[in-house]
Scaffold this active site. Sequence first.
Site, PDB file in Angstrom:
ATOM      1  N   HIS A 271       0.826  -1.200   0.000  1.00 21.97           N
ATOM      2  CA  HIS A 271       0.000   0.000   0.000  1.00 21.97           C
ATOM      3  C   HIS A 271       0.867   1.260   0.000  1.00 21.97           C
ATOM      4  O   HIS A 271       2.071   1.196   0.254  1.00 21.97           O
ATOM      5  CB  HIS A 271      -0.927   0.029   1.216  1.00 21.97           C
TER       6      HIS A 271
ATOM      7  N   LYS B  52      -0.688   4.887   4.656  1.00 18.50           N
ATOM      8  CA  LYS B  52      -1.634   3.965   5.304  1.00 18.50           C
ATOM      9  C   LYS B  52      -1.219   3.774   6.753  1.00 18.50           C
ATOM     10  O   LYS B  52      -0.044   3.583   7.061  1.00 18.50           O
ATOM     11  CB  LYS B  52      -1.668   2.629   4.569  1.00 18.50           C
TER      12      LYS B  52
END
Length: 277
Positions: A165, A169
């Site tokens: 990601h 995040k």
Amino acid sequence: MPFSVGACHRMKPIHIVVAGATGRMGQETIKMIHQEEHLKLTGAVARSHKGEDVGLAIGLNEIGVPLTNSLEEALDLGQPDVMIDLTTPEAVKKHMELAIQSGVRPVVGTSGLSEESIQELDHQCQERELGGIIAPNFAIGAVLMMVFASKAAQYLPDVEIIEMHHDQKLDAPSGTAMKTAELISQKRDERKQGHIDEKEVLEGARGGYRDGFRIHSVRLPGLVAHQEVLFGGAGQLLTLRHDSMNRQSFMPGVKLAVEKVMELKRLVYGLENVMDL
């Protein structure tokens, strides 16, 4: 062009409040709602831009919905059917409780809720006969990947998950990885993988441990949301992979969740539970 996952069977408008409206997912969600005739935005919550029209705040034309930094205010004034929460793990439980207490159905894309919290929230939904959906991932392809992984685990039980990601995040592993692991664990007995005398020379090198297999988290700028599930067998490797290149990829799933939550009377965890799979 409107987002679509099948025909919409509900012509009556669904009124929606979005929490986290000016974040990247929130902005895409506002745009999606604005394009759908049967969805109507009645409230938008964000930490900043209070009083500013949400359309102007995210680069659209004025749409007549001012931003507020109070979910309570947005729920009271907008009288929504659904609250979409796209905020932070720290805020999501309180937001869901506020929505349920107001008779509003929560649709949640924020990860980080514990199993205990999910059970508590499900109990609250059932008490009020309200639907709710927590979706670790709104991308239809990612949901299919998770379902396919659970099926593969019955035949190839040696598995590892690699999720990747963007570097902003907050939680690791991702909600998608945790949900994938949960579905896999339901289809295989716990078994410790790797050599019996395996030793980590660098702490954490083998990733997080879940029921005998490992989950690895990668965080880098340039990524959005990506996951591989690797199944190993004698002389073979099965790789299931899903990539979201932009946040528009999540919008068909958000739309589907908003429509389906109107039919539920309890909280469900995972979009696969409202899909015909």
